[in-house]
Design a protein around this motif. Structure first.
Motif, PDB file in Angstrom:
ATOM      1  N   PRO A  63       0.638  -1.220  -0.073  1.00  7.05           N
ATOM      2  CA  PRO A  63      -0.004  -0.332  -0.016  1.00  7.05           C
ATOM      3  C   PRO A  63       0.915   1.204   0.131  1.00  7.05           C
ATOM      4  CG  PRO A  63      -1.010  -1.214   1.672  1.00  7.05           C
ATOM      5  CD  PRO A  63       0.322  -2.224   1.220  1.00  7.05           C
ATOM      6  N   LEU A  64       2.421   1.056   0.769  1.00  8.47           N
ATOM      7  CA  LEU A  64       2.996   2.415   0.748  1.00  8.47           C
ATOM      8  C   LEU A  64       3.595   3.091  -0.893  1.00  8.47           C
ATOM      9  CD1 LEU A  64       4.532   4.511   1.906  1.00  8.47           C
ATOM     10  CD2 LEU A  64       6.206   2.652   2.395  1.00  8.47           C
ATOM     11  N   ALA A  65       3.594   1.705  -1.325  1.00 10.29           N
ATOM     12  CA  ALA A  65       4.152   1.450  -2.894  1.00 10.29           C
ATOM     13  C   ALA A  65       3.950   2.078  -3.276  1.00 10.29           C
ATOM     14  CB  ALA A  65       4.992   0.591  -3.242  1.00 10.29           C
ATOM     15  N   LEU A  66       2.118   1.731  -3.292  1.00  4.49           N
ATOM     16  CA  LEU A  66       0.711   2.782  -5.009  1.00  4.49           C
ATOM     17  C   LEU A  66       0.784   3.838  -4.228  1.00  4.49           C
ATOM     18  CD1 LEU A  66      -1.113  -0.687  -4.530  1.00  4.49           C
ATOM     19  CD2 LEU A  66       0.885  -0.036  -6.271  1.00  4.49           C
ATOM     20  N   ALA A  67       0.593   3.916  -2.660  1.00  6.32           N
ATOM     21  CA  ALA A  67       0.349   5.561  -2.453  1.00  6.32           C
ATOM     22  C   ALA A  67       2.140   6.693  -2.852  1.00  6.32           C
ATOM     23  CB  ALA A  67      -0.122   5.399  -0.865  1.00  6.32           C
ATOM     24  N   LEU A  68       2.973   6.269  -2.541  1.00  7.18           N
ATOM     25  CA  LEU A  68       4.033   6.946  -3.425  1.00  7.18           C
ATOM     26  C   LEU A  68       4.476   7.068  -4.926  1.00  7.18           C
ATOM     27  CD1 LEU A  68       6.731   5.900  -0.384  1.00  7.18           C
ATOM     28  CD2 LEU A  68       5.260   7.750  -0.753  1.00  7.18           C
TER      29      LEU A  68
ATOM     30  N   GLU B 289      -8.735  -1.778   0.089  1.00  6.05           N
ATOM     31  CA  GLU B 289      -9.732  -0.781  -0.675  1.00  6.05           C
ATOM     32  C   GLU B 289      -9.015  -0.206  -1.980  1.00  6.05           C
ATOM     33  OE1 GLU B 289     -12.462   2.661   0.973  1.00  6.05           O
ATOM     34  OE2 GLU B 289     -13.091   0.726   1.814  1.00  6.05           O
ATOM     35  N   GLY B 290      -9.260  -0.846  -2.889  1.00  7.03           N
ATOM     36  CA  GLY B 290      -8.507   0.678  -4.079  1.00  7.03           C
ATOM     37  C   GLY B 290      -7.406  -0.226  -4.350  1.00  7.03           C
ATOM     38  N   GLY B 291      -7.443  -1.034  -3.583  1.00  6.65           N
ATOM     39  CA  GLY B 291      -5.659  -1.754  -4.621  1.00  6.65           C
ATOM     40  C   GLY B 291      -5.101  -1.613  -5.328  1.00  6.65           C
TER      41      GLY B 291
ATOM     42  N   ALA C 141      -5.415   0.534   4.322  1.00  6.78           N
ATOM     43  CA  ALA C 141      -4.117   0.996   4.372  1.00  6.78           C
ATOM     44  C   ALA C 141      -3.967   1.456   2.980  1.00  6.78           C
ATOM     45  CB  ALA C 141      -3.389  -0.094   4.209  1.00  6.78           C
ATOM     46  N   LEU C 142      -4.500   1.573   1.853  1.00  5.64           N
ATOM     47  CA  LEU C 142      -3.666   2.387   0.856  1.00  5.64           C
ATOM     48  C   LEU C 142      -4.462   4.252   0.931  1.00  5.64           C
ATOM     49  CD1 LEU C 142      -2.907   3.617  -1.405  1.00  5.64           C
ATOM     50  CD2 LEU C 142      -4.070   2.570  -2.586  1.00  5.64           C
ATOM     51  N   HIS C 143      -5.953   3.752   1.973  1.00  6.41           N
ATOM     52  CA  HIS C 143      -6.586   4.922   1.908  1.00  6.41           C
ATOM     53  C   HIS C 143      -6.326   5.583   3.071  1.00  6.41           C
ATOM     54  CE1 HIS C 143     -10.294   7.130   3.096  1.00  6.41           C
ATOM     55  NE2 HIS C 143     -10.929   6.924   4.176  1.00  6.41           N
ATOM     56  N   GLU C 144      -5.980   4.990   3.872  1.00  5.47           N
ATOM     57  CA  GLU C 144      -5.416   5.856   5.413  1.00  5.47           C
ATOM     58  C   GLU C 144      -3.758   6.487   4.822  1.00  5.47           C
ATOM     59  OE1 GLU C 144      -8.198   4.078   9.018  1.00  5.47           O
ATOM     60  OE2 GLU C 144      -6.018   3.440   8.708  1.00  5.47           O
ATOM     61  N   ILE C 145      -3.163   5.823   3.949  1.00  4.94           N
ATOM     62  CA  ILE C 145      -2.025   6.723   3.806  1.00  4.94           C
ATOM     63  C   ILE C 145      -1.846   7.954   3.114  1.00  4.94           C
ATOM     64  CG2 ILE C 145       0.358   5.718   2.254  1.00  4.94           C
ATOM     65  CD1 ILE C 145      -0.152   3.457   2.551  1.00  4.94           C
ATOM     66  N   ARG C 146      -3.149   7.520   2.723  1.00  4.04           N
ATOM     67  CA  ARG C 146      -3.306   8.926   1.534  1.00  4.04           C
ATOM     68  C   ARG C 146      -4.115   9.819   2.609  1.00  4.04           C
ATOM     69  NH1 ARG C 146      -5.485   5.997  -3.799  1.00  4.04           N
ATOM     70  NH2 ARG C 146      -3.594   5.932  -4.627  1.00  4.04           N
ATOM     71  N   LYS C 147      -4.491   9.633   4.160  1.00  2.75           N
ATOM     72  CA  LYS C 147      -5.540  10.641   4.769  1.00  2.75           C
ATOM     73  C   LYS C 147      -4.482  10.971   6.079  1.00  2.75           C
ATOM     74  CE  LYS C 147     -10.130  10.381   6.722  1.00  2.75           C
ATOM     75  NZ  LYS C 147     -11.229   9.945   7.240  1.00  2.75           N
ATOM     76  N   LEU C 148      -3.980  10.009   6.602  1.00  2.84           N
ATOM     77  CA  LEU C 148      -4.078  10.568   8.470  1.00  2.84           C
ATOM     78  C   LEU C 148      -2.223  10.993   8.486  1.00  2.84           C
ATOM     79  CD1 LEU C 148      -4.120   7.046   9.952  1.00  2.84           C
ATOM     80  CD2 LEU C 148      -6.131   8.889  10.295  1.00  2.84           C
ATOM     81  N   PRO C 149      -2.403  10.945   9.505  1.00  2.00           N
ATOM     82  CA  PRO C 149      -0.557  12.241   9.681  1.00  2.00           C
ATOM     83  C   PRO C 149      -0.122  10.942  10.036  1.00  2.00           C
ATOM     84  CG  PRO C 149      -2.880  13.045  11.374  1.00  2.00           C
ATOM     85  CD  PRO C 149      -3.324  12.186  10.730  1.00  2.00           C
TER      86      PRO C 149
END
Length: 394
Positions: free
Chosen positions: A17-22, A51-53, A155-163
């Protein structure tokens, strides 16, 4: 600033998820020694539910995401992100063997000027241990600790949202962490490395203890033959000081128990609250079986259907799931245990229809949504989660 970033262990629940967010913001390389997972990700298939992966993976591959089992690209990267944490051993003490193996491999490829970001939960002081490792070898590698803070499955959703908490041992290390995460547009909270390590552990341990409170209340009420969910509803209904109390259920998974034991070890095993929480949460499966024996004295002649083997709802991850512990206990006290899960891959599971047909009594292990509408054929259901809304009494 667009960077070249490698995610080490990048096909797992934390790294992918981190790789996909970055990927939209940096040139990302996934390095993983799991050849089967690498091949699956290369085909555009998620190895697990998030979700969304699937869509994010297709888009990342179209942008040029590299997925490989070879470390050859690591030396050319600006930042390497390691998602390997510190597990606990059979004595519930932290084990550094996996970490030390990784450092030995990185010694072969790292070059001066790079930054290494530690992402997974680690034993407090591990980041400094890594920093000393490079200093002793005269390597000018910046070390940062930036813990993941997301829930598995979203995870993907929250990486893009949470501090995002960031830390480093030098201004350059902190800058590398900022440059890595700033494009996500989330708030960055700077701590010292030890503060960041403890913040991550405190968060997981707080959740584990909170679940233990709810589970202890469940046990107390059940011992007195009172529906715990009627009490919890009365406590929480429009009452802000009880609003954050979770519902009872099997508190498990790859993090909460492990991190509670790590914090205990860090505090010289003087963490009675954490140890008590472990006894409550790990004792819930045994308690449920004891209650079943009281309800059905002939349990030893019954077939039990255990529904859901993942560690939580809508997950395909069975790691440290208490459903497996429950299964072992039930096997000692019932005639037969049949298990199923719509998401978990396990050769020991059987078809859901077979469980529904052959079981005399059901236990909901993981409260997947589909279990709300199953036809249980008029047979009794043990529902710790109150998933069916009928209360918690057996």
């Amino acid at each position: 600033m667009r960077l070249k970033v490698a995610i080490i262990g990048g096909c797992g629940h934390v790294g992918l998820p981190l790789a996909l967010a970055l990927a939209p913001h940096h040139d990302v390389i996934i390095y993983d020694i799991n050849a089967a997972a690498v091949a699956q990700v290369k085909r555009g298939e998620m190895p697990f539910r998030d979700e969304g992966g699937e869509q994010a993976l297709r888009e990342a591959l179209a942008r040029g995401l590299i997925v490989t089992t070879s470390p050859e690209h690591l030396s050319s990267c600006d930042i390497l992100v390691a998602v390997i944490g510190t597990p606990v051993d059979e004595h519930l003490n932290p084990s550094f063997a996996v970490f030390d193996k990784l450092l030995a491999q990185l010694d072969e490829v790292l070059r001066d000027g790079q930054a290494l970001v530690l992402r997974s939960t680690v034993y407090p002081g591990s980041s400094e241990r890594v920093q000393r490792h490079f200093q002793k070898r005269g390597r000018k590698v910046e070390v940062a600790f930036c813990p993941e803070r997301v829930a598995e499955g979203v995870a993907l959703h929250e990486i893009r949202k949470l501090p995002q908490i960031i830390s480093g041992f030098s201004p350059e290390g902190v800058k590398a962490a900022r440059d890595l995460f700033s494009p996500l547009g989330v708030e960055l909270i700077e701590l010292s490395p030890l503060e960041a390590e403890l913040a991550k552990l405190f968060t997981n341990v707080y959740r584990y203890i909170s679940f233990a409170v709810a589970n202890q209340f469940y046990m107390v009420a059940s011992e007195w033959n009172i529906d715990p969910y009627r009490i919890l509803h009365a406590m929480k209904k429009d009452y802000p000081r009880a609003a954050h109390l979770p519902m009872p259920g099997f508190a498990a998974g790859p993090c909460l128990f492990k991190d509670t034991m790590q914090l205990a070890a860090f505090n010289n095993n003087q963490f009675f609250l954490g140890h008590s929480a472990m006894l409550v949460n790990e004792g819930l499966p045994q308690f449920v079986v004891q209650q079943m024996q009281r309800r059905w004295p002939d349990l030893g002649q019954k077939t039990v259907g255990l529904l859901g083997m993942a560690f939580k709802a809508e997950s395909d991850d069975p790691r440290e799931s208490l459903s497996y512990k429950l299964k072992k206990i039930l096997e000692l006290h019932s005639a037969q245990v049949l298990t199923c899960d719509p998401y978990v891959s396990d050769a020991r599971l059987v078809a859901e229809e077979q469980v529904l047909e052959q079981a005399d009594v059901f236990v909901i292990g993981a409260p997947h949504k589909r279990y709300k509408t199953l036809d249980y054929r008029g047979k009794p259901v043990v529902d710790v989660w109150n998933h069916l809304g009928h209360g918690g009494k057996l």
